[in-house]
Motif scaffolding. Structure first.
Motif, PDB file in Angstrom:
ATOM      1  N   VAL A 109     -93.226  13.673  32.506  1.00 20.81           N
ATOM      2  CA  VAL A 109     -93.874  14.136  33.738  1.00 20.81           C
ATOM      3  C   VAL A 109     -92.818  14.389  34.810  1.00 20.81           C
ATOM      4  N   ALA A 110     -93.169  15.259  35.747  1.00 17.96           N
ATOM      5  CA  ALA A 110     -92.278  15.597  36.857  1.00 17.96           C
ATOM      6  C   ALA A 110     -93.130  15.848  38.106  1.00 17.96           C
ATOM      7  N   ARG A 111     -92.458  15.979  39.244  1.00 18.77           N
ATOM      8  CA  ARG A 111     -93.185  16.237  40.496  1.00 18.77           C
ATOM      9  C   ARG A 111     -93.727  17.658  40.530  1.00 18.77           C
ATOM     10  N   ASP A 112     -92.938  18.593  40.031  1.00 15.66           N
ATOM     11  CA  ASP A 112     -93.309  20.004  40.095  1.00 15.66           C
ATOM     12  C   ASP A 112     -93.339  20.593  38.693  1.00 15.66           C
ATOM     13  N   HIS A 113     -93.973  21.738  38.559  1.00 14.18           N
ATOM     14  CA  HIS A 113     -93.992  22.423  37.277  1.00 14.18           C
ATOM     15  C   HIS A 113     -92.562  22.793  36.876  1.00 14.18           C
ATOM     16  N   THR A 114     -92.179  22.411  35.675  1.00 15.41           N
ATOM     17  CA  THR A 114     -90.850  22.705  35.166  1.00 15.41           C
ATOM     18  C   THR A 114     -90.921  22.788  33.651  1.00 15.41           C
ATOM     19  N   THR A 115     -89.811  23.032  33.005  1.00 12.95           N
ATOM     20  CA  THR A 115     -89.760  23.131  31.550  1.00 12.95           C
ATOM     21  C   THR A 115     -88.701  22.188  31.005  1.00 12.95           C
ATOM     22  N   MET A 116     -88.751  21.934  29.709  1.00 14.48           N
ATOM     23  CA  MET A 116     -87.740  21.085  29.087  1.00 14.48           C
ATOM     24  C   MET A 116     -86.361  21.720  29.203  1.00 14.48           C
ATOM     25  N   ALA A 117     -86.277  23.037  29.097  1.00 10.79           N
ATOM     26  CA  ALA A 117     -84.982  23.715  29.233  1.00 10.79           C
ATOM     27  C   ALA A 117     -84.396  23.477  30.618  1.00 10.79           C
ATOM     28  N   GLU A 118     -85.245  23.490  31.637  1.00 16.59           N
ATOM     29  CA  GLU A 118     -84.769  23.274  33.002  1.00 16.59           C
ATOM     30  C   GLU A 118     -84.386  21.816  33.244  1.00 16.59           C
ATOM     31  N   LEU A 119     -84.931  20.910  32.444  1.00 17.07           N
ATOM     32  CA  LEU A 119     -84.612  19.490  32.601  1.00 17.07           C
ATOM     33  C   LEU A 119     -83.349  19.088  31.845  1.00 17.07           C
ATOM     34  N   SER A 176     -84.539  17.621  21.400  1.00 15.19           N
ATOM     35  CA  SER A 176     -83.365  18.503  21.453  1.00 15.19           C
ATOM     36  C   SER A 176     -82.250  17.757  22.166  1.00 15.19           C
ATOM     37  N   GLU A 177     -81.067  18.315  22.122  1.00 18.61           N
ATOM     38  CA  GLU A 177     -79.919  17.667  22.756  1.00 18.61           C
ATOM     39  C   GLU A 177     -79.859  18.017  24.241  1.00 18.61           C
ATOM     40  N   GLY A 178     -79.105  17.224  24.989  1.00 18.26           N
ATOM     41  CA  GLY A 178     -78.925  17.488  26.402  1.00 18.26           C
ATOM     42  C   GLY A 178     -79.740  16.599  27.320  1.00 18.26           C
ATOM     43  N   PHE A 179     -80.313  15.519  26.752  1.00 17.03           N
ATOM     44  CA  PHE A 179     -81.129  14.609  27.557  1.00 17.03           C
ATOM     45  C   PHE A 179     -80.553  13.194  27.538  1.00 17.03           C
ATOM     46  N   GLU A 180     -79.225  13.129  27.627  1.00 19.50           N
ATOM     47  CA  GLU A 180     -78.544  11.840  27.549  1.00 19.50           C
ATOM     48  C   GLU A 180     -78.442  11.135  28.898  1.00 19.50           C
ATOM     49  N   ASP A 181     -78.662  11.869  30.007  1.00 18.54           N
ATOM     50  CA  ASP A 181     -78.557  11.268  31.333  1.00 18.54           C
ATOM     51  C   ASP A 181     -79.883  10.586  31.653  1.00 18.54           C
ATOM     52  N   VAL A 182     -79.978   9.308  31.293  1.00 24.62           N
ATOM     53  CA  VAL A 182     -81.250   8.595  31.436  1.00 24.62           C
ATOM     54  C   VAL A 182     -81.088   7.398  32.369  1.00 24.62           C
ATOM     55  N   LEU A 183     -82.177   7.045  33.004  1.00 24.06           N
ATOM     56  CA  LEU A 183     -82.254   5.842  33.828  1.00 24.06           C
ATOM     57  C   LEU A 183     -83.297   4.938  33.200  1.00 24.06           C
ATOM     58  N   ILE A 184     -82.882   3.736  32.812  1.00 22.80           N
ATOM     59  CA  ILE A 184     -83.794   2.803  32.152  1.00 22.80           C
ATOM     60  C   ILE A 184     -84.538   1.994  33.212  1.00 22.80           C
ATOM     61  N   ARG A 190     -79.710  12.479  12.655  1.00 22.73           N
ATOM     62  CA  ARG A 190     -79.106  12.774  13.949  1.00 22.73           C
ATOM     63  C   ARG A 190     -78.084  11.718  14.371  1.00 22.73           C
ATOM     64  N   GLY A 191     -77.908  10.671  13.567  1.00 19.47           N
ATOM     65  CA  GLY A 191     -76.972   9.603  13.908  1.00 19.47           C
ATOM     66  C   GLY A 191     -77.471   8.702  15.016  1.00 19.47           C
ATOM     67  N   LEU A 192     -78.794   8.667  15.221  1.00 21.38           N
ATOM     68  CA  LEU A 192     -79.367   7.860  16.300  1.00 21.38           C
ATOM     69  C   LEU A 192     -79.658   6.433  15.860  1.00 21.38           C
ATOM     70  N   ILE A 193     -79.746   6.201  14.543  1.00 23.03           N
ATOM     71  CA  ILE A 193     -79.891   4.861  13.980  1.00 23.03           C
ATOM     72  C   ILE A 193     -78.998   4.773  12.748  1.00 23.03           C
ATOM     73  N   PRO A 194     -78.566   3.570  12.359  1.00 21.41           N
ATOM     74  CA  PRO A 194     -77.721   3.438  11.169  1.00 21.41           C
ATOM     75  C   PRO A 194     -78.549   3.551   9.893  1.00 21.41           C
ATOM     76  N   PRO A 195     -77.926   3.966   8.794  1.00 23.02           N
ATOM     77  CA  PRO A 195     -78.655   4.041   7.522  1.00 23.02           C
ATOM     78  C   PRO A 195     -78.973   2.649   6.991  1.00 23.02           C
ATOM     79  N   CYS A 196     -80.009   2.559   6.155  1.00 21.66           N
ATOM     80  CA  CYS A 196     -80.379   1.284   5.539  1.00 21.66           C
ATOM     81  C   CYS A 196     -81.072   1.568   4.224  1.00 21.66           C
ATOM     82  N   GLY A 197     -80.658   0.847   3.168  1.00 21.27           N
ATOM     83  CA  GLY A 197     -81.230   1.077   1.856  1.00 21.27           C
ATOM     84  C   GLY A 197     -82.344   0.123   1.505  1.00 21.27           C
ATOM     85  N   LEU A 198     -82.698  -0.808   2.399  1.00 22.97           N
ATOM     86  CA  LEU A 198     -83.747  -1.776   2.097  1.00 22.97           C
ATOM     87  C   LEU A 198     -85.126  -1.153   2.257  1.00 22.97           C
TER      88      LEU A 198
END
Length: 277
Positions: free
Chosen positions: A87-97, A119-127, A264-272
């Motif tokens: 969600v955002a304050r104003d109408h926008t798109t994922m490309a613009e974000l 998609s990539e390009g959304f690494e600037d996050v505030l937790i 994507r390399g976001l989690i490690p592999p696991c064979g269990l």
């Protein structure tokens, strides 16, 4: 009597699910559950530290915990039309974000995993805690926020606009329902005990459905939003047949999410295997 440290969130879907189990409404002989209610990202971190025997978890976090924890068939949040919203304050798109600052409810939440998988390009996050995200967006501290839980139902009241339904994107992309969170047990507990708990948890959900009014006081003690209609909508959205048993479709959805995250390399592999042997 064996004591098991059990973690789950104060959200209505979890308190509805676990009510019967922790209030002795279903048979689970020789086990005493010591419950700890925390937001899901805190539970993720506690599990990473090995402090919980049983816990609700984000499937993103499960990707980092598979060597030590096994998944239960019951108790999780998985379904259609229940994914996180951007969600955002104003109408926008994922490309613009792309490249903008986005608030998320935790680095290991499935909400963040879906954002990164989109998609990539959304690494600037505030937790932030999930219940602070909408305020951060309205005050302009971030350009957008990924909201979960009750916020799905109340964001229009804050003057916010939906940019993307990440659950809908996932469903259209994969055909699977969206796996949000599951219940894990330490593999060291052994398959016999884990399966006993899994059965009791399924019975706890069935008890809550059969005695729908009984858990209400407990649910309201912990809910962020006290409006009865919001609580009911929350439970109806996040507790469903997949909560009783993941089934083949639910398992395929979990495996699909984890395999994409691995690629994507976001989690490690696991064979269990996902479940206890």
């Amino acid at each position: 009597m064996q004591q098991l440290h059990l973690g789950y969130s104060p959200c209505p879907n979890d308190t509805f699910i676990f009510y019967g189990l922790i209030h002795g409404k279903v048979p689970c002989p020789k086990i005493q559950f010591i419950e700890q209610l925390e937001d899901v990202e805190t539970l993720n971190q506690l599990a990473l530290q090995g402090q919980l025997d049983l816990t609700k978890i984000s499937y993103h976090a499960f990707g980092h915990l598979r060597h030590d924890y096994a998944l239960l068939h019951s108790g999780g949040a998985l379904g259609r039309g229940c994914g996180p919203l951007i969600v955002a304050r104003d109408h926008t798109t994922m490309a613009e974000l792309r490249g903008k600052k986005i608030a998320i409810p935790g680095r290991l939440t499935t909400a963040n995993l879906l954002l990164q998988l989109h998609s990539e390009g959304f690494e600037d996050v505030l937790i932030l805690p999930f219940d602070q995200i909408m305020t951060a967006v309205t005050q302009g501290k971030v350009d957008a926020g990924v909201i979960i839980h009750e916020s799905r139902f109340t964001y229009p009241q804050h003057g916010l606009t939906q940019v993307l339904d990440l659950g809908q994107w996932w469903e259209e992309e994969t055909g699977y329902p969206i796996p949000l969170g599951g219940i894990l047990a330490k593999r060291s507990l052994g398959a016999e005990l884990i399966n006993q708990v899994d059965t009791a948890l399924r019975q706890s959900i069935e008890y809550a459905y059969a005695h729908a009014n009984e858990p209400q006081i407990y649910i309201k003690q912990h809910a962020q939003e006290l409006d009865d209609s919001v609580i009911r909508r929350h439970i109806d959205l996040y507790v469903n047949t997949f909560s009783i048993d993941l089934g083949d479709e639910g398992i395929q959805a979990v495996e699909g999410l984890l395999s994409r995250a691995e690629a994507r390399g976001l989690i490690p592999p696991c064979g269990l295997p996902l479940f206890a042997a």
